[in-house]
Design a protein around this motif. Structure first.
Motif, PDB file in Angstrom:
ATOM      1  N   SER A  65       0.815  -1.340  -0.223  1.00  0.00           N
ATOM      2  CA  SER A  65      -0.053   0.186   0.098  1.00  0.00           C
ATOM      3  C   SER A  65       1.445   0.762  -0.131  1.00  0.00           C
ATOM      4  O   SER A  65       2.167   1.412   0.242  1.00  0.00           O
ATOM      5  CB  SER A  65      -1.141   0.263   1.225  1.00  0.00           C
ATOM      6  OG  SER A  65      -0.322   0.106   2.240  1.00  0.00           O
ATOM      7  N   HIS A  68      -0.951   8.459   0.479  1.00  0.00           N
ATOM      8  CA  HIS A  68      -1.056   9.195  -0.558  1.00  0.00           C
ATOM      9  C   HIS A  68      -0.886  10.522   0.504  1.00  0.00           C
ATOM     10  O   HIS A  68      -2.424  10.739   1.596  1.00  0.00           O
ATOM     11  CB  HIS A  68      -2.135   9.103  -1.045  1.00  0.00           C
ATOM     12  CG  HIS A  68      -2.648  10.750  -1.563  1.00  0.00           C
ATOM     13  ND1 HIS A  68      -4.360  10.867  -1.632  1.00  0.00           N
ATOM     14  CD2 HIS A  68      -2.023  11.567  -2.163  1.00  0.00           C
ATOM     15  CE1 HIS A  68      -4.111  12.291  -2.497  1.00  0.00           C
ATOM     16  NE2 HIS A  68      -3.496  12.382  -3.117  1.00  0.00           N
ATOM     17  N   ASN A  81      -4.714   9.736   2.770  1.00  0.00           N
ATOM     18  CA  ASN A  81      -5.335   8.174   2.623  1.00  0.00           C
ATOM     19  C   ASN A  81      -4.363   6.963   2.419  1.00  0.00           C
ATOM     20  O   ASN A  81      -3.310   7.266   2.704  1.00  0.00           O
ATOM     21  CB  ASN A  81      -5.655   8.740   0.637  1.00  0.00           C
ATOM     22  CG  ASN A  81      -6.817   9.742   1.084  1.00  0.00           C
ATOM     23  OD1 ASN A  81      -7.082  10.042   2.004  1.00  0.00           O
ATOM     24  ND2 ASN A  81      -6.864  10.538   0.403  1.00  0.00           N
ATOM     25  N   ILE A  83      -3.970   3.591  -0.193  1.00  0.00           N
ATOM     26  CA  ILE A  83      -4.206   3.009  -1.452  1.00  0.00           C
ATOM     27  C   ILE A  83      -3.444   1.421  -1.668  1.00  0.00           C
ATOM     28  O   ILE A  83      -1.799   1.762  -1.588  1.00  0.00           O
ATOM     29  CB  ILE A  83      -4.270   4.100  -2.350  1.00  0.00           C
ATOM     30  CG1 ILE A  83      -5.049   5.573  -1.814  1.00  0.00           C
ATOM     31  CG2 ILE A  83      -4.333   3.437  -3.495  1.00  0.00           C
ATOM     32  CD1 ILE A  83      -4.560   6.756  -3.241  1.00  0.00           C
ATOM     33  N   VAL A  85      -3.627  -1.397  -4.627  1.00  0.00           N
ATOM     34  CA  VAL A  85      -3.983  -1.595  -5.925  1.00  0.00           C
ATOM     35  C   VAL A  85      -3.470  -2.994  -6.233  1.00  0.00           C
ATOM     36  O   VAL A  85      -2.483  -4.151  -5.925  1.00  0.00           O
ATOM     37  CB  VAL A  85      -3.481  -0.809  -7.554  1.00  0.00           C
ATOM     38  CG1 VAL A  85      -3.573  -1.358  -8.190  1.00  0.00           C
ATOM     39  CG2 VAL A  85      -3.211   0.708  -7.259  1.00  0.00           C
ATOM     40  N   ILE A 100     -12.973   1.148  -8.645  1.00  0.00           N
ATOM     41  CA  ILE A 100     -12.700   1.445  -7.114  1.00  0.00           C
ATOM     42  C   ILE A 100     -13.429   1.059  -5.612  1.00  0.00           C
ATOM     43  O   ILE A 100     -14.550   1.128  -5.724  1.00  0.00           O
ATOM     44  CB  ILE A 100     -12.050   2.828  -6.860  1.00  0.00           C
ATOM     45  CG1 ILE A 100     -11.594   2.955  -8.277  1.00  0.00           C
ATOM     46  CG2 ILE A 100     -12.496   3.855  -5.468  1.00  0.00           C
ATOM     47  CD1 ILE A 100     -11.931   4.564  -8.359  1.00  0.00           C
ATOM     48  N   SER A 102     -14.427   1.725  -1.939  1.00  0.00           N
ATOM     49  CA  SER A 102     -13.430   2.580  -0.746  1.00  0.00           C
ATOM     50  C   SER A 102     -13.914   2.904   0.165  1.00  0.00           C
ATOM     51  O   SER A 102     -15.743   2.821   0.739  1.00  0.00           O
ATOM     52  CB  SER A 102     -12.923   3.996  -1.242  1.00  0.00           C
ATOM     53  OG  SER A 102     -13.873   4.506  -1.478  1.00  0.00           O
ATOM     54  N   VAL A 145      -8.789  -1.299  -7.229  1.00  0.00           N
ATOM     55  CA  VAL A 145      -8.321   0.075  -6.035  1.00  0.00           C
ATOM     56  C   VAL A 145      -8.998  -0.221  -4.662  1.00  0.00           C
ATOM     57  O   VAL A 145     -10.223   0.033  -4.805  1.00  0.00           O
ATOM     58  CB  VAL A 145      -7.810   0.819  -6.519  1.00  0.00           C
ATOM     59  CG1 VAL A 145      -7.304   1.867  -5.666  1.00  0.00           C
ATOM     60  CG2 VAL A 145      -7.647   1.500  -7.838  1.00  0.00           C
ATOM     61  N   TYR A 146      -8.174  -0.461  -3.857  1.00  0.00           N
ATOM     62  CA  TYR A 146      -8.543  -0.155  -2.034  1.00  0.00           C
ATOM     63  C   TYR A 146      -8.497   0.823  -2.191  1.00  0.00           C
ATOM     64  O   TYR A 146      -6.928   1.930  -2.044  1.00  0.00           O
ATOM     65  CB  TYR A 146      -8.778  -1.351  -1.827  1.00  0.00           C
ATOM     66  CG  TYR A 146      -9.167  -2.465  -2.260  1.00  0.00           C
ATOM     67  CD1 TYR A 146      -9.706  -2.808  -2.108  1.00  0.00           C
ATOM     68  CD2 TYR A 146      -7.815  -3.797  -2.872  1.00  0.00           C
ATOM     69  CE1 TYR A 146     -10.831  -4.229  -2.393  1.00  0.00           C
ATOM     70  CE2 TYR A 146      -8.165  -4.739  -3.122  1.00  0.00           C
ATOM     71  CZ  TYR A 146      -9.416  -5.019  -3.394  1.00  0.00           C
ATOM     72  OH  TYR A 146      -9.516  -6.089  -3.574  1.00  0.00           O
ATOM     73  N   ALA A 147      -9.175   2.180  -1.345  1.00  0.00           N
ATOM     74  CA  ALA A 147      -8.833   3.683  -0.589  1.00  0.00           C
ATOM     75  C   ALA A 147      -9.503   3.761  -0.028  1.00  0.00           C
ATOM     76  O   ALA A 147     -10.806   3.278   0.143  1.00  0.00           O
ATOM     77  CB  ALA A 147      -9.266   4.519  -2.108  1.00  0.00           C
ATOM     78  N   SER A 159     -10.773  12.287   0.080  1.00  0.00           N
ATOM     79  CA  SER A 159     -11.768  11.915  -1.608  1.00  0.00           C
ATOM     80  C   SER A 159     -11.338  12.750  -2.811  1.00  0.00           C
ATOM     81  O   SER A 159     -10.538  12.236  -3.853  1.00  0.00           O
ATOM     82  CB  SER A 159     -12.852  11.221  -0.991  1.00  0.00           C
ATOM     83  OG  SER A 159     -13.714  12.110  -1.118  1.00  0.00           O
ATOM     84  N   PHE A 162      -7.893  12.835  -3.515  1.00  0.00           N
ATOM     85  CA  PHE A 162      -7.667  11.295  -4.262  1.00  0.00           C
ATOM     86  C   PHE A 162      -8.414  11.231  -5.758  1.00  0.00           C
ATOM     87  O   PHE A 162      -7.171  11.062  -6.349  1.00  0.00           O
ATOM     88  CB  PHE A 162      -8.539   9.901  -3.203  1.00  0.00           C
ATOM     89  CG  PHE A 162      -8.635   9.354  -4.295  1.00  0.00           C
ATOM     90  CD1 PHE A 162      -7.268   7.891  -4.477  1.00  0.00           C
ATOM     91  CD2 PHE A 162     -10.040   8.645  -4.725  1.00  0.00           C
ATOM     92  CE1 PHE A 162      -7.414   6.845  -5.670  1.00  0.00           C
ATOM     93  CE2 PHE A 162     -10.316   7.215  -6.067  1.00  0.00           C
ATOM     94  CZ  PHE A 162      -8.593   6.638  -6.327  1.00  0.00           C
TER      95      PHE A 162
END
Length: 374
Positions: A65, A68, A81, A83, A85, A100, A102, A145-147, A159, A162
């Motif tokens: 991960s 951000h 954040n 994130i 992938v 995505i 989230s 994508v996991y946010a 958000s 992002f």
């Protein structure tokens, strides 16, 4: 600030409860909620503990991960954040498609944040765990994508950053297409008692049909709300409804699925102030707004749905802002969270075009047989 006209669709889907076997591990989600998602996460010290735990959980299933960081424009506070992938075979090219998933991980000051939004974080982490396991056996065509967003409670700053700093530049640079974004914001609270469900101030004037249907359902908090825009998000709503419907059917023959879809149109230009907008919370004022309203919205529309149990509009939380603690983790609520997470897993399998789609029902059958024997 420039407003555009955005028609919204609000879907309320109501299940009845039973004891299912799910691909989502209820015990693991209970562990996450009790260990690091049931303490306040409003200042940097508190949030850093949660971020570290989220990153460890992702690393445990083989997902690296990134953090951000961004600056909240009004307060100059630094937010962060998380994130991760799961790359598809076409990642970084114009042939790739992004899904995505989230949830925000911050809380209101002093709130333990089990439902808001520990439940959303727990669901996204569990979905990541299951999809990572399936990836070892079944190929997947699209990137997931996991946010985990910071500062939802500070003007949706995480958000927004992002979308503006990462997502839009990626789409522009690689011609990657986003086929769906899901915002999970409260997936735990199930309250099937009359008068347990409230409505925001002025909700009836904005959504008279929805208000009438809630009245006909005796204002019970026994549904999951899906908010979306008409047209742009229609396919995404249908995909999630299919997943939720199928999960409900597979989990128990006695689990009746009663969807009721409310198609609402709202002229955003009629909202002249943030106060007026806030009165629609949680139907609009959450992280999905960052995907609806962004710097390239006239040219780029990002299909997005918002899932919520309506947070402090349901049950005891209408009267007790600090009651969002371990008290929320009843067996009934955990079953509801398991259903929602199971639906998200099935949704991700379909949207990412994982080959596991062809065997997912066999996995359910195996789980059910295991439960019967044990």
């Amino acid at each position: 600030m420039h407003w555009i006209t955005v028609p919204l669709t609000l879907c309320l889907i109501a299940p009845t409860m039973s004891l299912p076997a799910t691909m989502a591990d209820m015990d693991r989600m209970r562990h996450d909620l009790s260990k690091f998602l049931s303490i306040p996460r409003s200042n940097e010290t508190e949030k850093s503990v949660a971020r570290a735990a989220i990153k460890r959980a992702l690393e445990a299933v083989g997902l690296s991960s990134m953090t951000h960081t961004f600056i909240h424009e009004e307060s100059n506070e630094i937010g962060a954040n998380v994130i991760a992938v799961q790359k598809g075979p076409y990642f970084g090219t114009g042939n790739d498609k992004l899904v995505i998933m989230s949830a925000n991980y911050d809380t209101l000051e002093g709130s333990p944040g089990v439902d808001d939004n520990g439940s959303g974080v727990a669901a996204v982490l569990e979905a990541a765990r299951v999809l990572s396991t399936l990836d070892t056996l079944y190929p997947r065509q699209h990137t997931i994508v996991y946010a985990f967003f910071d500062m939802k409670h500070k003007a949706l700053a995480g958000s927004h950053a992002f979308v503006e700093d990462i997502l839009l530049p990626l789409m522009d640079r690689t011609s990657t297409k986003v086929i769906g974004a899901v915002i999970a914001d409260g997936l735990l609270h199930f309250d099937p008692f009359p008068a347990s469900q409230a409505m925001p101030t002025d909700f009836e004037s904005f959504f008279p049909d929805a208000a009438q249907q809630l009245h006909e359902h005796s204002h019970m908090g026994d549904f999951i709300q899906i908010s979306s825009r008409i047209g742009v998000d229609e396919d995404l709503v249908k995909a999630f409804a299919r997943a939720y419907n199928h999960s409900s059917e597979m989990l128990s023959t006695e689990w009746q699925f009663h969807p009721w879809h409310l198609h609402l149109q709202m002229d955003i230009t009629s909202i002249q102030s943030l106060d007026r907008l806030y009165k629609l919370h949680p139907f609009l004022f959450s992280d999905h707004s960052s995907f609806f309203f962004h710097s390239k919205q006239s040219d780029v529309q990002i299909p997005t749905i918002y899932l919520t149990d309506t947070l402090n509009l349901r049950g005891v939380r209408q009267y007790c802002a600090q009651c969002d603690g371990l008290y929320m983790m009843t067996e009934q609520n955990m079953k509801f969270l398991a259903l929602m997470t199971d639906s998200l897993i099935r949704f991700l399998i379909e949207m990412s075009e994982s080959a596991a789609m062809s065997v997912v029902d066999d996995l359910y059958a195996m789980l059910m047989n295991y439960d019967v024997r044990h």
